[in-house]
Design an enzyme around this catalytic site. Structure first.
Site, PDB file in Angstrom:
ATOM      1  N   GLY A  28      64.902  23.826  30.219  1.00 26.36           N
ATOM      2  CA  GLY A  28      64.306  22.341  30.579  1.00 26.36           C
ATOM      3  C   GLY A  28      64.619  22.154  32.306  1.00 26.36           C
ATOM      4  O   GLY A  28      64.602  23.148  32.693  1.00 26.36           O
ATOM      5  N   TYR A  29      64.259  21.064  32.728  1.00 23.73           N
ATOM      6  CA  TYR A  29      64.660  20.486  33.918  1.00 23.73           C
ATOM      7  C   TYR A  29      63.226  21.141  34.652  1.00 23.73           C
ATOM      8  O   TYR A  29      64.265  22.521  35.431  1.00 23.73           O
ATOM      9  CB  TYR A  29      65.792  20.858  34.771  1.00 23.73           C
ATOM     10  CG  TYR A  29      65.129  19.515  35.361  1.00 23.73           C
ATOM     11  CD1 TYR A  29      66.015  17.814  35.466  1.00 23.73           C
ATOM     12  CD2 TYR A  29      65.221  20.335  37.142  1.00 23.73           C
ATOM     13  CE1 TYR A  29      65.581  17.641  36.497  1.00 23.73           C
ATOM     14  CE2 TYR A  29      66.216  19.585  38.233  1.00 23.73           C
ATOM     15  CZ  TYR A  29      65.906  18.099  38.046  1.00 23.73           C
ATOM     16  OH  TYR A  29      65.412  16.729  39.193  1.00 23.73           O
ATOM     17  N   GLU A  32      58.391  25.081  38.803  1.00 24.79           N
ATOM     18  CA  GLU A  32      57.202  26.631  38.930  1.00 24.79           C
ATOM     19  C   GLU A  32      56.790  27.646  38.155  1.00 24.79           C
ATOM     20  O   GLU A  32      56.541  29.035  37.263  1.00 24.79           O
ATOM     21  CB  GLU A  32      56.630  26.232  40.384  1.00 24.79           C
ATOM     22  CG  GLU A  32      54.942  26.452  40.512  1.00 24.79           C
ATOM     23  CD  GLU A  32      54.117  26.496  39.622  1.00 24.79           C
ATOM     24  OE1 GLU A  32      53.187  26.081  39.082  1.00 24.79           O
ATOM     25  OE2 GLU A  32      54.012  25.170  39.317  1.00 24.79           O
ATOM     26  N   HIS A  34      59.204  28.429  35.677  1.00 26.14           N
ATOM     27  CA  HIS A  34      58.607  28.127  34.196  1.00 26.14           C
ATOM     28  C   HIS A  34      57.314  28.013  33.799  1.00 26.14           C
ATOM     29  O   HIS A  34      56.732  28.142  32.987  1.00 26.14           O
ATOM     30  CB  HIS A  34      59.208  26.953  33.237  1.00 26.14           C
ATOM     31  CG  HIS A  34      60.494  26.758  33.725  1.00 26.14           C
ATOM     32  ND1 HIS A  34      62.141  25.942  34.796  1.00 26.14           N
ATOM     33  CD2 HIS A  34      62.271  27.405  33.024  1.00 26.14           C
ATOM     34  CE1 HIS A  34      62.698  26.115  34.635  1.00 26.14           C
ATOM     35  NE2 HIS A  34      63.230  27.110  33.601  1.00 26.14           N
ATOM     36  N   ASP A 147      65.798  36.130  35.969  1.00 24.81           N
ATOM     37  CA  ASP A 147      67.271  36.570  35.099  1.00 24.81           C
ATOM     38  C   ASP A 147      67.020  38.131  35.376  1.00 24.81           C
ATOM     39  O   ASP A 147      67.016  38.152  33.869  1.00 24.81           O
ATOM     40  CB  ASP A 147      67.330  35.760  34.608  1.00 24.81           C
ATOM     41  CG  ASP A 147      67.605  34.203  34.521  1.00 24.81           C
ATOM     42  OD1 ASP A 147      69.018  33.878  34.954  1.00 24.81           O
ATOM     43  OD2 ASP A 147      66.051  33.722  34.528  1.00 24.81           O
ATOM     44  N   SER A 182      64.872  27.305  40.781  1.00 25.11           N
ATOM     45  CA  SER A 182      65.742  27.125  39.860  1.00 25.11           C
ATOM     46  C   SER A 182      66.182  25.734  39.731  1.00 25.11           C
ATOM     47  O   SER A 182      65.672  24.820  40.535  1.00 25.11           O
ATOM     48  CB  SER A 182      67.264  28.358  40.510  1.00 25.11           C
ATOM     49  OG  SER A 182      68.213  28.370  39.412  1.00 25.11           O
TER      50      SER A 182
HETATM   51  P1  AMP Z   1      66.040  28.754  32.176  1.00 20.83           P
HETATM   52  O1  AMP Z   1      65.847  27.336  31.585  1.00 20.83           O
HETATM   53  O2  AMP Z   1      66.821  28.529  33.315  1.00 20.83           O
HETATM   54  O3  AMP Z   1      67.212  29.031  30.911  1.00 20.83           O
HETATM   55  O4  AMP Z   1      65.255  29.315  32.661  1.00 20.83           O
HETATM   56  C1  AMP Z   1      63.896  29.313  31.591  1.00 20.83           C
HETATM   57  C2  AMP Z   1      63.364  30.459  31.938  1.00 20.83           C
HETATM   58  O5  AMP Z   1      62.000  31.070  32.981  1.00 20.83           O
HETATM   59  C3  AMP Z   1      64.056  32.719  31.492  1.00 20.83           C
HETATM   60  O6  AMP Z   1      63.391  33.283  31.355  1.00 20.83           O
HETATM   61  C4  AMP Z   1      63.814  32.313  33.578  1.00 20.83           C
HETATM   62  O7  AMP Z   1      64.347  33.576  33.693  1.00 20.83           O
HETATM   63  C5  AMP Z   1      63.009  31.715  33.634  1.00 20.83           C
HETATM   64  N1  AMP Z   1      62.417  31.423  35.228  1.00 20.83           N
HETATM   65  C6  AMP Z   1      64.037  31.089  35.169  1.00 20.83           C
HETATM   66  N2  AMP Z   1      63.584  30.636  37.182  1.00 20.83           N
HETATM   67  C7  AMP Z   1      62.678  31.712  37.521  1.00 20.83           C
HETATM   68  C8  AMP Z   1      61.911  31.757  38.437  1.00 20.83           C
HETATM   69  N3  AMP Z   1      61.843  30.924  39.602  1.00 20.83           N
HETATM   70  N4  AMP Z   1      60.623  32.357  38.506  1.00 20.83           N
HETATM   71  C9  AMP Z   1      60.381  33.156  36.980  1.00 20.83           C
HETATM   72  N5  AMP Z   1      61.104  32.718  36.545  1.00 20.83           N
HETATM   73  C10 AMP Z   1      61.547  31.943  35.834  1.00 20.83           C
END
Ligand code: AMP
Length: 277
Positions: A28-29, A32, A34, A147, A182
């Site tokens: 969540g949160y 772009e 995501h 990641d 992020s």
């Molecule tokens: P998170 O919410 O941080 O667990 O991220 C969810 C998914 O979004 C994970 O697969 C991350 O690798 C991906 N993600 C996070 N930040 C980015 C980004 N800047 N560009 C592309 N994918 C991202």
């Protein structure tokens, strides 16, 4: 867009989806980065499920679980225009029922880098992702290159556990000045936000060396360390120039390599990476 929380509702809603399903797991949160995963899932599948769950088991005891930013209404309003079929927002009680004691662990790939700095992190990640896969039965699942080690670990787990799905890894989305998007960027104050470009700047400097013919892993790591040391608000946790497949540190770059780093900007821990070759 259907919003479900309980496993029973998720399963009923999943049964009503005919044809291919793409899953985008998130905490969540949304930003772009995501949304780029959601758009790709939308383009490649008949249906898209987004999960939103801040997974407690992937946070260490001194990490930011309780502060992790959350805004479900905002997330839903970002997802609605993208043609998402279903958003699953399970509770911790659904994912980790009382007495919980079952874990999924990937071995060697989780030892270096993030795994070395965040003991138990990947055990939490692989366990929750396996549970999301089981519950949503996707044909494709979408992860970000941001990641990089996580993507590699999930690919390994998917093959090892015979999950009948394709792991799709999407490029890192960045702000105009190169900072990787992020959810944690929200923690940065104005000065820290400027300093945070040091990750992108040092990755670029390392790539320039590589493109100029440098193949000595130690020299490439030294270049990244030098730039980070020059930024007063930055505190390096690790920099790495590793084999892309094994994630082992390289003396000499031969094939594909992963440049990666974790850097504290003030109290905020940021990671970023580039792929070489
Ligand atoms: P998170 O919410 O941080 O667990 O991220 C969810 C998914 O979004 C994970 O697969 C991350 O690798 C991906 N993600 C996070 N930040 C980015 C980004 N800047 N560009 C592309 N994918 C991202």
């Amino acid at each position: 867009m259907k919003i479900v929380s309980s496993l029973a509702d998720l399963r009923t809603a999943r049964l009503s989806l005919d044809g291919t399903v793409g899953l985008v797991p998130t905490m969540g949160y949304l930003h772009e980065g995501h949304l780029s995963l959601v758009r790709q899932a939308r383009a490649e599948n008949q249906h898209v499920i987004v999960s939103i769950f801040v997974n407690p088991t992937q946070f260490g005891p001194k990490e930011d679980l309780s502060n992790y930013p959350r805004d479900l209404e905002r997330d839903l309003s970002l997802l609605r225009p993208l043609g998402v079929d279903m958003v699953w927002t399970p509770s911790a009680e659904v994912m980790y029922p009382s007495g919980y004691q079952t874990w999924v662990e990937v071995e060697a790939l989780t030892n270096p880098l993030e795994g070395a700095m965040r003991p138990g992190h990947f055990r939490g990640v692989t366990t929750i992702v396996a549970k999301l896969f089981n519950a949503t039965q996707p044909h494709k699942a979408y992860f970000g290159q941001k990641d990089a080690q996580q993507a590699a670990v999930i690919r390994r787990m998917t093959v090892d556990l015979n999950f009948p799905l394709e792991v799709v890894v999407c490029p890192t989305m960045r702000e105009a000045d190169g900072l990787a998007m992020s959810s944690r960027n929200k923690y940065l104050n104005e000065a820290e936000r400027k300093a945070a470009t040091v990750l992108f700047r040092s990755l670029n400097a390392a790539r320039d060396l590589y493109e100029g013919g440098e193949r000595d892993g130690e020299k490439i790591r030294a270049k990244m360390k030098e730039l980070i040391a020059d930024e007063p608000l930055a505190q390096m946790q690790y920099v790495s120039c590793a084999d892309y497949d094994s994630l082992e540190e390289l003396d000499a770059i031969k094939g594909k390599a992963l440049l990666s780093m974790a850097v504290f900007i003030g109290k905020t821990r940021l990671i970023d990476n580039f792929v070489l070759g």
